[in-house]
Design an enzyme around this catalytic site. Sequence first.
Site, short mmCIF file in Angstrom:
data_model
loop_
_atom_site.label_atom_id
_atom_site.label_comp_id
_atom_site.label_asym_id
_atom_site.label_seq_id
_atom_site.Cartn_x
_atom_site.Cartn_y
_atom_site.Cartn_z
N ARG A 209 6.15 -13.65 0.55
CA ARG A 209 5.56 -13.84 1.88
C ARG A 209 4.61 -15.03 1.84
NH1 ARG A 209 5.19 -8.04 3.81
NH2 ARG A 209 6.32 -6.85 2.24
N ASP B 28 1.06 -12.07 6.15
CA ASP B 28 1.70 -11.19 5.16
C ASP B 28 3.04 -10.67 5.68
OD1 ASP B 28 -0.36 -9.91 6.87
OD2 ASP B 28 0.53 -8.07 6.13
N ASN B 29 3.32 -10.91 6.94
CA ASN B 29 4.60 -10.47 7.51
C ASN B 29 5.52 -11.65 7.79
OD1 ASN B 29 3.82 -7.79 7.39
ND2 ASN B 29 2.99 -7.77 9.46
N GLY C 25 0.82 -1.21 0.00
CA GLY C 25 0.00 0.00 0.00
C GLY C 25 0.85 1.26 0.00
N ARG C 26 2.05 1.13 0.54
CA ARG C 26 2.94 2.30 0.62
C ARG C 26 4.38 1.89 0.34
NH1 ARG C 26 4.19 3.30 6.95
NH2 ARG C 26 4.00 1.16 7.64
N ASP D 142 9.32 -6.73 8.28
CA ASP D 142 8.30 -5.78 8.73
C ASP D 142 8.38 -5.49 10.22
OD1 ASP D 142 7.54 -5.29 6.21
OD2 ASP D 142 5.53 -6.12 6.35
N ASP E 115 -2.45 6.45 3.65
CA ASP E 115 -1.92 7.62 2.93
C ASP E 115 -0.67 7.29 2.12
OD1 ASP E 115 -0.04 7.31 4.89
OD2 ASP E 115 -0.43 9.21 5.90
N GLY E 116 -0.19 6.05 2.24
CA GLY E 116 0.97 5.64 1.46
C GLY E 116 2.30 6.13 2.02
P1 AMP Z 1 1.75 -4.24 7.97
O1 AMP Z 1 1.47 -3.31 9.11
O2 AMP Z 1 3.13 -4.13 7.44
O3 AMP Z 1 1.39 -5.65 8.26
O4 AMP Z 1 0.81 -3.72 6.79
C1 AMP Z 1 -0.45 -4.21 6.53
C2 AMP Z 1 -1.00 -3.64 5.23
O5 AMP Z 1 -1.33 -2.27 5.39
C3 AMP Z 1 -0.08 -3.70 4.05
O6 AMP Z 1 -0.87 -4.00 2.93
C4 AMP Z 1 0.49 -2.30 3.98
O7 AMP Z 1 0.91 -1.96 2.68
C5 AMP Z 1 -0.69 -1.48 4.38
N1 AMP Z 1 -0.35 -0.18 4.97
C6 AMP Z 1 0.19 0.06 6.19
N2 AMP Z 1 0.36 1.38 6.39
C7 AMP Z 1 -0.05 2.01 5.26
C8 AMP Z 1 -0.14 3.37 4.82
N3 AMP Z 1 0.24 4.38 5.61
N4 AMP Z 1 -0.63 3.61 3.59
C9 AMP Z 1 -1.02 2.62 2.78
N5 AMP Z 1 -0.97 1.33 3.13
C10 AMP Z 1 -0.50 1.01 4.34
MG MG Z 2 3.64 -5.84 6.40
#
Ligand code: AMP
Ligand code: MG
Length: 487
Positions: free
Chosen positions: A185, A254-255, A94-95, A264, A127-128
Amino acid sequence: MSVEAQSAVAFNGQFAREFAELAIPWQAEDAPDPKLLVLNEPLAMELGFDPASLRNPEGLRLLIGVSLPSGATPVAQGYAGHQFGFYSPRLGDGRALLLGEIADADGGLRDIHLKGSGRTPFARGGDGLAAVGPMLREYVVSEAMHALGIPTTRSLAVVATGRPVRRETQLPGAVLTRVASSHLRVGSFQYARAMNDDDLLRRFADHAITRHHPSAAEVENPYLALFQAVVAAQASLVAQWMLVGFIHGVMNTDNMTISGETIDYGPCAFMDAFDPATVYSSIDENGRYAYGNQPLVAEWNLARLAEALLPLFHEDHEQAVALAQEALGAFHDQYSAAWLAGMKAKLGLPDGADDETASTLTNELFTLLQEGKVDYTAFFRALGTAARGDTESARSMFLSSAVFDAWTERWRALDPDADLMDQTNPAYIPRNHLVEEALAAAVQDDLEPFNQLLAAVTAPYEERPGLERYATAAPESFGPYRTFCGT
Ligand code: AMP
Ligand code: MG
């Protein structure tokens, strides 16, 4: 070296080219005012970059993905995942972006990846972006893990973007440039499986085999062998986490990598006082990802991987399930063996020491540590000194020394090897209070505490005068610790 010379580092767009179904071509967002906060020079050189030119404006643009080296074809990778036990069919970067792969010195591929590079089609409500604090946190913790000898993604650089990020308050934004043996992953396989295309799933599994577990290609059932290799890699990895007191904090599928690297670093933290129920993450209300649950969770995640790979194991569903269960069954023994071997080393005992004796000693010790709320890392380091005959500093960590003395007497009778202990029990880990202190200063443009912490934890076994505070438990006043996922 100019950017042309930098781009002599050949980027390979293998994933982007071969798995278009699983990725979306995308561009990193430009940064209004990029500023280098930290650069991993040894890693840069290992990858064939010239560190000096990475520090130039053009180098910074390369590090944040806005100036593309030749061959780089950035993509946002798709993946699914079980988050806290609940399945999300579409998570993805997502980012983040995969810039491409680089061939390393041993002929393997390393992903160059960005985190905080702007919204992608996988961003959902996000917000990416990423803030300086959490990206520096990933940098210091991942590099500490590497220095501890634990498989992990690496951190090449953190560049402040000059763009504010809105969280609870407004924070400075940053991009982390991350290096990994891949970003495949468990959730990537869940995503590929959900495409209902067995050929794609097979090609994807073949890619993982070639990249991470090539010996699997040589046996009769390569896909089962791939799964077995991931089970073994994760059993070993999680044992290493447990031995150093690392709590990942968000072990969603996913982690969890196929390579067996830690990935992550969000709400992760090192355990202070020993307690298997330790949870630092504010969103982990039920303690699903508590320190002591990590091996069980890893096994649960691997069961999700097996489900995703099932059609490749055997054409008959029942038989595929039976094969998967048998393979997963190996996790427990592999984990226990890796853990016990590691614990013997922590206690200074030779690998051949009696298992029963080592287990009993460890269990008794853990009861003492837990009852006494003793700092896990400081205790084991002090135990090395105790092996040399000076038991006072370890002893002083317990309110009641009588039980510790009784334990110590039996342990010392086994003739522990103090040198082995010093090479096994780190003096310096990224202690929570020190990480917070360093990040708070960094956000105020003072990188000195961060650099000092980084220097301490990237040579964790080498005790140095002047670094005492890095080897000492948090003061009472630090209070209970909480980490946050909204990074
Ligand atoms: P994680 O916290 O790494 O397990 O992320 C879980 C999901 O949320 C993943 O698909 C990330 O890309 C997405 N994600 C986390 N933070 C953001 C952000 N600020 N903007 C867009 N996507 C996010
Ligand atoms: Mg992650």
